[in-house]
Write a protein that holds these residues in place. Structure first.
Motif, PDB file in Angstrom:
ATOM      1  N   GLY A   1      18.094  58.572  64.704  1.00  0.00           N
ATOM      2  CA  GLY A   1      18.394  58.399  66.117  1.00  0.00           C
ATOM      3  C   GLY A   1      17.933  59.573  66.960  1.00  0.00           C
ATOM      4  N   SER A   2      17.664  59.310  68.220  1.00  0.00           N
ATOM      5  CA  SER A   2      17.226  60.346  69.155  1.00  0.00           C
ATOM      6  C   SER A   2      17.635  59.915  70.571  1.00  0.00           C
TER       7      SER A   2
ATOM      8  N   PRO B   1      23.391  60.156  68.338  1.00  0.00           N
ATOM      9  CA  PRO B   1      22.486  60.927  67.462  1.00  0.00           C
ATOM     10  C   PRO B   1      22.774  62.434  67.471  1.00  0.00           C
ATOM     11  N   TYR B   2      23.958  62.812  66.990  1.00  0.00           N
ATOM     12  CA  TYR B   2      24.312  64.223  66.913  1.00  0.00           C
ATOM     13  C   TYR B   2      23.549  64.906  65.776  1.00  0.00           C
ATOM     14  N   ALA B   3      23.312  66.209  65.963  1.00  0.00           N
ATOM     15  CA  ALA B   3      22.575  66.975  64.956  1.00  0.00           C
ATOM     16  C   ALA B   3      23.378  67.157  63.684  1.00  0.00           C
ATOM     17  N   ARG B   4      24.699  67.216  63.813  1.00  0.00           N
ATOM     18  CA  ARG B   4      25.565  67.288  62.630  1.00  0.00           C
ATOM     19  C   ARG B   4      26.629  66.206  62.746  1.00  0.00           C
ATOM     20  N   PRO B   5      27.234  65.813  61.642  1.00  0.00           N
ATOM     21  CA  PRO B   5      28.165  64.675  61.684  1.00  0.00           C
ATOM     22  C   PRO B   5      29.355  64.931  62.602  1.00  0.00           C
ATOM     23  N   ARG B   6      29.793  63.889  63.309  1.00  0.00           N
ATOM     24  CA  ARG B   6      31.086  63.917  63.981  1.00  0.00           C
ATOM     25  C   ARG B   6      32.129  63.392  63.013  1.00  0.00           C
ATOM     26  N   ALA B   7      33.378  63.737  63.249  1.00  0.00           N
ATOM     27  CA  ALA B   7      34.488  63.256  62.427  1.00  0.00           C
ATOM     28  C   ALA B   7      35.203  62.144  63.177  1.00  0.00           C
TER      29      ALA B   7
END
Length: 359
Positions: free
Chosen positions: A31-32, A180-186
């Motif tokens: 994603g972007s 499309p976050y660079a690191r996972p969300r919780a």
């Protein structure tokens, strides 16, 4: 080099999430545009004292650490089952704090919850009102002032007069987690077993594909090709870009679904999850929990722990019942007889099948 375990269960924050290996090829997402995760302080509810305390004091078992890491490595949801009071919902806060995943997104499930609720909410009535207000102020009826000449609204997003779709649409917890976050969300999907029978199956495609569409924005994009709508995300008033009405994740979120075991789930749903069953803690684990929340157990606290364990086999008891009893024993100026009576009243069996028992 990949890091195992990424989540250690030590409650010490670190940046090990950056050392996750690439996902399995069947779980890779692209994603972007790439978004930075918001700071934890961006969501006031995420830094509330109760949630911060939960995150700091969670006592993970070895099995919990192993299966959390399996879910992180495989980019799969973690289905956490177990009786009430075993720390199912607290787990996601502990993982998010240790790995720096930002504010926890929370979706509380009821019997009326639908997939749409988790993805986004759109208020067409407020948009219609805004369009009419704009038309009254400008006298425009040619479609450029928010109306189409018949009193209805056009589908162009981003109108300066506030009548654009994006001004009346907000992403839900699940919809935000799949940005499309660079690191996972919780993301916590709490008490999935209370849902309508169709919700687990409805979740399958979204969690498998890591993407979804917002039909209202897809239609609007046809009138303004190449533009991206700026919509509000869950838990913040900041806006994020959504191009052509389509959202696709980049880093698959750390999704925790909790269940009290009130129903069974379809095999197709279960095979897409990593399943963790939390049991009632043993004496060593229970002492660690008490120590983390209230400090070193004194003699009376230890006696309450022993009695709690002796009664737990006959019916459902929750750990927070024990913590309540120990806290009051330390805080209230009561004689021994009153403490015994109060402790008995604070720790009734939660299940209906338990036989009466003298505390």
């Amino acid at each position: 080099m990949p890091l195992w375990p990424v989540y250690t269960g030590t409650n010490e924050p670190h940046d090990g999430i950056t050392k996750l290996p690439p996902p399995p090829p069947w779980r890779a997402f692209d994603g972007s545009p790439v978004l930075d995760a918001p700071d934890t302080a961006a969501d006031a509810s995420a830094v509330s004292p109760d949630r911060m305390h939960r995150a700091r004091t969670y006592q993970a078992t070895e099995q919990t650490v192993q299966l959390v890491n399996a879910a992180l490595y495989l980019r799969r949801p973690l289905l956490v089952t177990g009786p009430p009071g075993t720390g199912k919902s607290s787990l996601v806060y502990a993982v998010a704090r240790e790995l720096g995943l930002g504010p926890v997104l929370r979706w509380n499930i009821t019997s009326r919850s639908t997939l749409h609720d988790g993805l986004y909410q759109y208020d067409p009535l407020s948009r219609l009102y805004a369009a009419r207000q704009a038309a009254d102020g400008t006298g425009s009826t040619d479609g450029t002032g928010g109306t189409d000449g018949t009193g209805g609204t056009d589908d162009a997003a981003g109108a300066d007069d506030g009548s654009g779709i994006e001004h009346h649409l907000r992403l839900g917890p699940l919809g935000t987690a799949l940005l499309p976050y660079a690191r996972p969300r919780a993301l916590l999907i709490d008490e999935i077993d209370k849902s309508d029978l169709d919700l687990p199956n409805d979740l399958l495609n979204v969690l498998e594909e890591g993407q979804y569409e917002i039909p209202e924005l897809v239609r609007a994009a046809r009138l303004a090709p190449g533009s991206a709508a700026e919509v509000m995300a869950d838990g913040t008033d900041e806006r994020v870009p959504v191009a052509r009405g389509r959202v696709r994740c980049r880093a698959f979120p750390f999704v925790v679904l909790t269940s009290n075991g009130e129903r069974e789930f379809p095999p197709a749903f279960l095979r897409r999850c990593v399943t963790l069953h939390l049991r009632q803690p043993d004496d060593r684990h229970l002492a660690e929990i008490v120590r983390a929340h209230l400090g070193e157990p004194d003699a009376y606290a230890q006696s309450l722990i022993d009695r709690f364990l002796s009664r737990a086999g006959a019916g459902d008891l929750a750990t927070d019942q024990l913590l309540n009893a120990i806290y009051l024993a330390r805080s209230a100026d009561l004689d021994a007889g009153s403490l015994e009576q109060l402790a008995e009243q604070l720790m009734p069996y939660l299940g209906q099948s338990a036989q009466p028992d003298v505390f």
